[in-house]
Design an enzyme around this catalytic site. Sequence first.
Site, mmCIF file in Angstrom:
data_model
loop_
_atom_site.group_PDB
_atom_site.id
_atom_site.type_symbol
_atom_site.label_atom_id
_atom_site.label_comp_id
_atom_site.label_asym_id
_atom_site.label_seq_id
_atom_site.Cartn_x
_atom_site.Cartn_y
_atom_site.Cartn_z
ATOM 1 N N HIS A 1 -7.470 1.000 -6.600
ATOM 2 C CA HIS A 1 -7.634 0.171 -5.316
ATOM 3 C C HIS A 1 -8.332 -1.071 -5.965
ATOM 4 C CE1 HIS A 1 -8.030 -1.011 -1.464
ATOM 5 N NE2 HIS A 1 -8.540 -0.184 -0.932
ATOM 6 N N CYS B 1 -16.477 2.204 0.408
ATOM 7 C CA CYS B 1 -15.423 1.196 0.709
ATOM 8 C C CYS B 1 -14.928 1.336 2.222
ATOM 9 C CB CYS B 1 -14.328 1.447 -0.259
ATOM 10 S SG CYS B 1 -13.255 3.229 0.080
ATOM 11 N N ARG C 1 -14.124 -7.902 1.637
ATOM 12 C CA ARG C 1 -12.799 -7.687 1.334
ATOM 13 C C ARG C 1 -12.071 -9.109 1.699
ATOM 14 N NH1 ARG C 1 -10.368 -2.937 1.185
ATOM 15 N NH2 ARG C 1 -8.752 -4.172 0.285
ATOM 16 N N ARG D 1 0.912 -1.290 0.114
ATOM 17 C CA ARG D 1 0.025 0.208 -0.051
ATOM 18 C C ARG D 1 1.098 1.238 -0.022
ATOM 19 N NH1 ARG D 1 -5.500 1.568 3.328
ATOM 20 N NH2 ARG D 1 -6.317 0.106 1.638
ATOM 21 N N GLN E 1 -10.307 -3.530 -3.538
ATOM 22 C CA GLN E 1 -11.658 -2.943 -3.225
ATOM 23 C C GLN E 1 -12.603 -3.080 -3.961
ATOM 24 O OE1 GLN E 1 -12.481 -1.312 -0.172
ATOM 25 N NE2 GLN E 1 -14.477 -1.610 -0.654
ATOM 26 N N ASP F 1 -16.956 7.891 -1.630
ATOM 27 C CA ASP F 1 -15.821 7.493 -1.020
ATOM 28 C C ASP F 1 -15.465 8.987 -0.399
ATOM 29 O OD1 ASP F 1 -13.342 6.408 0.082
ATOM 30 O OD2 ASP F 1 -12.199 6.698 -1.752
#
Length: 308
Positions: free
Chosen positions: A135, A265, A293, A108, A138, A226
């Site tokens: 991402h 998310c 996830r 990440r 996700q 988001d």
Amino acid sequence: MKRDFLNLSDAGSHGVAAILNDALDLKSARKNKPKGAVDDDKSLAHHALAMIFEKNSTRTRASFDMGIKQLGGSSMIMDAGSMQLGRGETIADTARVLSRYVDAIMLRTNDHDKVQSLAHHASVPVINGLTDLSHPCQMCADMLTIIEYGKALSGLNIAWFGDGNNVANSLIEAAGLMKFNLKLALPTGFDPNQEFVRQARNRGAQIDIIRDPLLAAKDADIIMTDTWVSMGQDGGDAIISKMMPYQVNEAIMSAAKDDALFMHCLPAHAEEEATQSVLDSGQAVIFDQAENRLHAQKSILRWCFGLI
Ligand code: CP
Ligand code: NVA
């Protein structure tokens, strides 16, 4: 050739569909099992995953950690700042060294180039656990959630509100691969990555950037948003005031289809990108997304190892 998962396109439509189907199977196979129990087939027994975090995480970190353990493997979680990486050791050497200890690496990072460089120099699969650009993990969990709620991806109308950020870019990529229609309601200056838009359109997806939020919400099957300020970005009142017209509130939800789902998310900022009442509503499936996830990461790992 090793399989890296830096963007959804690495798996392609076929690979993404395989990941989603596998995740559905894995999830149903372990119904009622304690979360710490290993899956019956221990399909990644003796496999080790290293995770490097340059930025904070709750879901990605916990779901990959539990996911590889449920598959019979093990993991190590490393904070980039306390690694030699944080003192200037190169990504290339970090990749070469970790490849001698583990079977896959997740990163990440703020800088998408870093995950590309890690993948280039590692001899083991590399997974993008979120960058400034995308991402993809996700998005697998989000598509899994949509399917579980009985909605076929192909031909679906999804509307995105707020910032054209990393999650939005992966949603655009998903639209191209899985053939759904996407309207992005964004203030000027917050558009998504144009190359992702171009690729998705080339794959035949209908992608519209719209400045009128109610128009974008009209007849949507899914309303998604988001945070307005992603990790590593500067916030401030100027951004909040530009974004406020794109807040997901009851007016937006009312413009969508009656059975529309609200997705985020997480982490969420109530009364910013979405009102508390939308976050708490029966249409919100945000904790299903968070759970998924776990199931999706397991299938992403299995895809990287060529098991699906
Ligand atoms: N959605 C998501 O990636 O959450 P974390 O930042 O907690 O990993
Ligand atoms: N766009 C957000 C997603 C967090 C999971 C960020 O990058 O901070």
